[in-house]
Structure formats: structure tokens, C-alpha cells
Design a protein around this motif. Structure first.
Motif, PDB file in Angstrom:
ATOM      1  N   ASP A 212       0.809  -1.225   0.000  1.00  0.00           N
ATOM      2  CA  ASP A 212       0.000   0.000   0.000  1.00  0.00           C
ATOM      3  C   ASP A 212       0.839   1.271   0.000  1.00  0.00           C
ATOM      4  O   ASP A 212       0.476   2.273  -0.641  1.00  0.00           O
ATOM      5  N   SER A 213       1.955   1.248   0.691  1.00  0.00           N
ATOM      6  CA  SER A 213       2.735   2.479   0.862  1.00  0.00           C
ATOM      7  C   SER A 213       3.392   2.985  -0.424  1.00  0.00           C
ATOM      8  O   SER A 213       3.839   4.130  -0.486  1.00  0.00           O
ATOM      9  N   VAL A 214       3.440   2.141  -1.461  1.00  0.00           N
ATOM     10  CA  VAL A 214       4.084   2.570  -2.711  1.00  0.00           C
ATOM     11  C   VAL A 214       3.100   2.671  -3.875  1.00  0.00           C
ATOM     12  O   VAL A 214       3.488   3.096  -4.974  1.00  0.00           O
ATOM     13  N   LYS A 215       1.858   2.291  -3.654  1.00  0.00           N
ATOM     14  CA  LYS A 215       0.862   2.351  -4.739  1.00  0.00           C
ATOM     15  C   LYS A 215       0.735   3.770  -5.260  1.00  0.00           C
ATOM     16  O   LYS A 215       0.632   4.723  -4.503  1.00  0.00           O
ATOM     17  N   GLY A 216       0.734   3.890  -6.587  1.00  0.00           N
ATOM     18  CA  GLY A 216       0.634   5.200  -7.203  1.00  0.00           C
ATOM     19  C   GLY A 216       1.965   5.908  -7.363  1.00  0.00           C
ATOM     20  O   GLY A 216       2.053   6.926  -8.049  1.00  0.00           O
ATOM     21  N   ARG A 217       3.014   5.384  -6.727  1.00  0.00           N
ATOM     22  CA  ARG A 217       4.342   6.012  -6.829  1.00  0.00           C
ATOM     23  C   ARG A 217       5.359   5.099  -7.527  1.00  0.00           C
ATOM     24  O   ARG A 217       6.239   5.581  -8.245  1.00  0.00           O
ATOM     25  N   PHE A 218       5.250   3.803  -7.290  1.00  0.00           N
ATOM     26  CA  PHE A 218       6.182   2.829  -7.869  1.00  0.00           C
ATOM     27  C   PHE A 218       5.492   2.036  -8.966  1.00  0.00           C
ATOM     28  O   PHE A 218       4.303   1.737  -8.876  1.00  0.00           O
ATOM     29  N   THR A 219       6.279   1.648  -9.978  1.00  0.00           N
ATOM     30  CA  THR A 219       5.761   0.810 -11.061  1.00  0.00           C
ATOM     31  C   THR A 219       6.760  -0.297 -11.362  1.00  0.00           C
ATOM     32  O   THR A 219       7.935  -0.021 -11.637  1.00  0.00           O
ATOM     33  N   ILE A 220       6.292  -1.536 -11.296  1.00  0.00           N
ATOM     34  CA  ILE A 220       7.131  -2.670 -11.646  1.00  0.00           C
ATOM     35  C   ILE A 220       6.833  -3.086 -13.077  1.00  0.00           C
ATOM     36  O   ILE A 220       5.683  -3.043 -13.524  1.00  0.00           O
ATOM     37  N   SER A 221       7.889  -3.478 -13.793  1.00  0.00           N
ATOM     38  CA  SER A 221       7.716  -3.939 -15.172  1.00  0.00           C
ATOM     39  C   SER A 221       8.789  -4.976 -15.472  1.00  0.00           C
ATOM     40  O   SER A 221       9.770  -5.103 -14.732  1.00  0.00           O
ATOM     41  N   ARG A 222       8.579  -5.720 -16.533  1.00  0.00           N
ATOM     42  CA  ARG A 222       9.547  -6.743 -16.917  1.00  0.00           C
ATOM     43  C   ARG A 222       9.692  -6.798 -18.420  1.00  0.00           C
ATOM     44  O   ARG A 222       8.768  -6.454 -19.163  1.00  0.00           O
ATOM     45  N   ASP A 223      10.852  -7.279 -18.858  1.00  0.00           N
ATOM     46  CA  ASP A 223      11.123  -7.504 -20.274  1.00  0.00           C
ATOM     47  C   ASP A 223      11.611  -8.946 -20.405  1.00  0.00           C
ATOM     48  O   ASP A 223      12.779  -9.241 -20.088  1.00  0.00           O
ATOM     49  N   ASN A 224      10.738  -9.828 -20.818  1.00  0.00           N
ATOM     50  CA  ASN A 224      11.096 -11.254 -20.891  1.00  0.00           C
ATOM     51  C   ASN A 224      12.109 -11.535 -21.989  1.00  0.00           C
ATOM     52  O   ASN A 224      12.791 -12.562 -21.946  1.00  0.00           O
ATOM     53  N   ALA A 225      12.222 -10.669 -22.956  1.00  0.00           N
ATOM     54  CA  ALA A 225      13.222 -10.845 -24.007  1.00  0.00           C
ATOM     55  C   ALA A 225      14.631 -10.516 -23.503  1.00  0.00           C
ATOM     56  O   ALA A 225      15.619 -11.053 -24.014  1.00  0.00           O
ATOM     57  N   LYS A 226      14.704  -9.636 -22.499  1.00  0.00           N
ATOM     58  CA  LYS A 226      16.009  -9.217 -21.975  1.00  0.00           C
ATOM     59  C   LYS A 226      16.299  -9.787 -20.590  1.00  0.00           C
ATOM     60  O   LYS A 226      17.341  -9.485 -20.006  1.00  0.00           O
ATOM     61  N   ASN A 227      15.371 -10.581 -20.063  1.00  0.00           N
ATOM     62  CA  ASN A 227      15.536 -11.166 -18.725  1.00  0.00           C
ATOM     63  C   ASN A 227      15.773 -10.093 -17.656  1.00  0.00           C
ATOM     64  O   ASN A 227      16.666 -10.220 -16.793  1.00  0.00           O
ATOM     65  N   THR A 228      14.991  -9.055 -17.721  1.00  0.00           N
ATOM     66  CA  THR A 228      15.139  -7.980 -16.752  1.00  0.00           C
ATOM     67  C   THR A 228      13.794  -7.604 -16.134  1.00  0.00           C
ATOM     68  O   THR A 228      12.739  -7.744 -16.756  1.00  0.00           O
ATOM     69  N   VAL A 229      13.867  -7.122 -14.916  1.00  0.00           N
ATOM     70  CA  VAL A 229      12.719  -6.553 -14.227  1.00  0.00           C
ATOM     71  C   VAL A 229      13.152  -5.209 -13.659  1.00  0.00           C
ATOM     72  O   VAL A 229      14.295  -5.056 -13.228  1.00  0.00           O
ATOM     73  N   SER A 230      12.242  -4.253 -13.700  1.00  0.00           N
ATOM     74  CA  SER A 230      12.572  -2.898 -13.263  1.00  0.00           C
ATOM     75  C   SER A 230      11.565  -2.403 -12.236  1.00  0.00           C
ATOM     76  O   SER A 230      10.435  -2.909 -12.167  1.00  0.00           O
ATOM     77  N   LEU A 231      11.998  -1.439 -11.471  1.00  0.00           N
ATOM     78  CA  LEU A 231      11.117  -0.774 -10.517  1.00  0.00           C
ATOM     79  C   LEU A 231      11.332   0.721 -10.677  1.00  0.00           C
ATOM     80  O   LEU A 231      12.386   1.246 -10.302  1.00  0.00           O
ATOM     81  N   GLN A 232      10.340   1.387 -11.250  1.00  0.00           N
ATOM     82  CA  GLN A 232      10.371   2.834 -11.382  1.00  0.00           C
ATOM     83  C   GLN A 232       9.792   3.434 -10.106  1.00  0.00           C
ATOM     84  O   GLN A 232       8.648   3.131  -9.744  1.00  0.00           O
ATOM     85  N   MET A 233      10.594   4.263  -9.433  1.00  0.00           N
ATOM     86  CA  MET A 233      10.185   4.825  -8.154  1.00  0.00           C
ATOM     87  C   MET A 233      10.103   6.345  -8.287  1.00  0.00           C
ATOM     88  O   MET A 233      11.129   6.997  -8.542  1.00  0.00           O
ATOM     89  N   ASN A 234       8.917   6.869  -8.152  1.00  0.00           N
ATOM     90  CA  ASN A 234       8.681   8.308  -8.238  1.00  0.00           C
ATOM     91  C   ASN A 234       8.216   8.852  -6.891  1.00  0.00           C
ATOM     92  O   ASN A 234       7.798   8.095  -6.013  1.00  0.00           O
ATOM     93  N   SER A 235       8.287  10.162  -6.753  1.00  0.00           N
ATOM     94  CA  SER A 235       7.837  10.835  -5.518  1.00  0.00           C
ATOM     95  C   SER A 235       8.430  10.162  -4.291  1.00  0.00           C
ATOM     96  O   SER A 235       7.723   9.854  -3.328  1.00  0.00           O
TER      97      SER A 235
END
Length: 119
Positions: free
Chosen positions: A62-85
Motif C-alpha cells: 500500500d505504501s508505494v501504490k501510485g508512486r512505484f511501477t514494476i515492469s519486466r522484459d522477458n526478451a532481456k531477462n530484466t525486471v525494473s522498478l520505477q520509483m517516483n515521488s
């Protein structure tokens, strides 16, 4: 063997942004759910976000909803976490995790990357 290598941590002022990345090797990336956890000084490691194998479903504490976004790229074997605010209370070591399920009961862990948010 399974290796998860995080990058992108650092020092940022409150209100700023950071993007964490995790490069995975030694596993069939597309069949693993991926997640991010964090551990602040003198606190237990806590769940931050998770993403399903396909990337269609995402989950956040709950504390990161609306501020953080998780995403993945299965072609590159990577996962990211975009952290705003970012807030000072987001300061922690952030860990990448890989598991058979988004419940992350017994995941593989990365070595962690430090995120420090100054006020």
C-alpha cells in the motif's frame, strides 16, 4: 546457478525518482514471477512489488501504490522498478526476487542495492 543482479540505486532528494533494474541469469526467466523487496535499518525485509510471469498482473504494498511501477522484459531477462515521488521512509536496501509464484514464499534473491532518500 541463478543470479539476480540489481542496479540503479543511489542517493536522491525527497520527491525525486530512481529506476532500479535487475538482470537475471541461470533460470528460464519467463516462467518466474519477479518481485522487489526492501529492508530498512533495524527492520524486517518487506514486500514492495511483484509482477506475474507474463507481466499482465502487478501487485504493490500500500505504501508505494501510485508512486512505484514494476515492469519486466522477458526478451532481456530484466525486471525494473520505477520509483517516483520518493520519500525518506523509502530509504532501504532493495532486493530483486524470483519465485514460482507472485506470493514470493521462497524466492531466489539478489545481493541488493542501496536507495537513500534525503529530506
Amino acid at each position: 546457478q541463478v543470479q539476480l543482479v540489481e542496479s540503479g540505486g543511489g542517493l536522491v532528494q525527497a520527491g525525486g525518482s530512481l529506476r532500479l533494474s535487475c538482470a537475471a541469469s541461470g533460470l528460464t526467466f519467463s516462467i518466474y514471477a519477479m518481485g522487489w523487496f526492501r529492508q530498512a535499518p533495524r527492520k524486517e525485509r518487506e514486500f514492495v512489488a511483484a509482477i506475474s510471469r507474463s507481466g499482465i498482473s502487478t501487485y504493490y504494498t500500500d505504501s508505494v501504490k501510485g508512486r512505484f511501477t514494476i515492469s519486466r522484459d522477458n526478451a532481456k531477462n530484466t525486471v525494473s522498478l520505477q520509483m517516483n515521488s520518493l520519500k525518506p521512509e523509502d530509504t532501504a536496501v532493495y532486493y530483486c526476487a524470483a519465485d514460482n509464484s507472485v506470493t514470493m514464499k521462497n524466492p531466489y534473491w539478489g545481493q541488493g542495492t542501496q536507495v537513500t532518500v534525503s529530506s
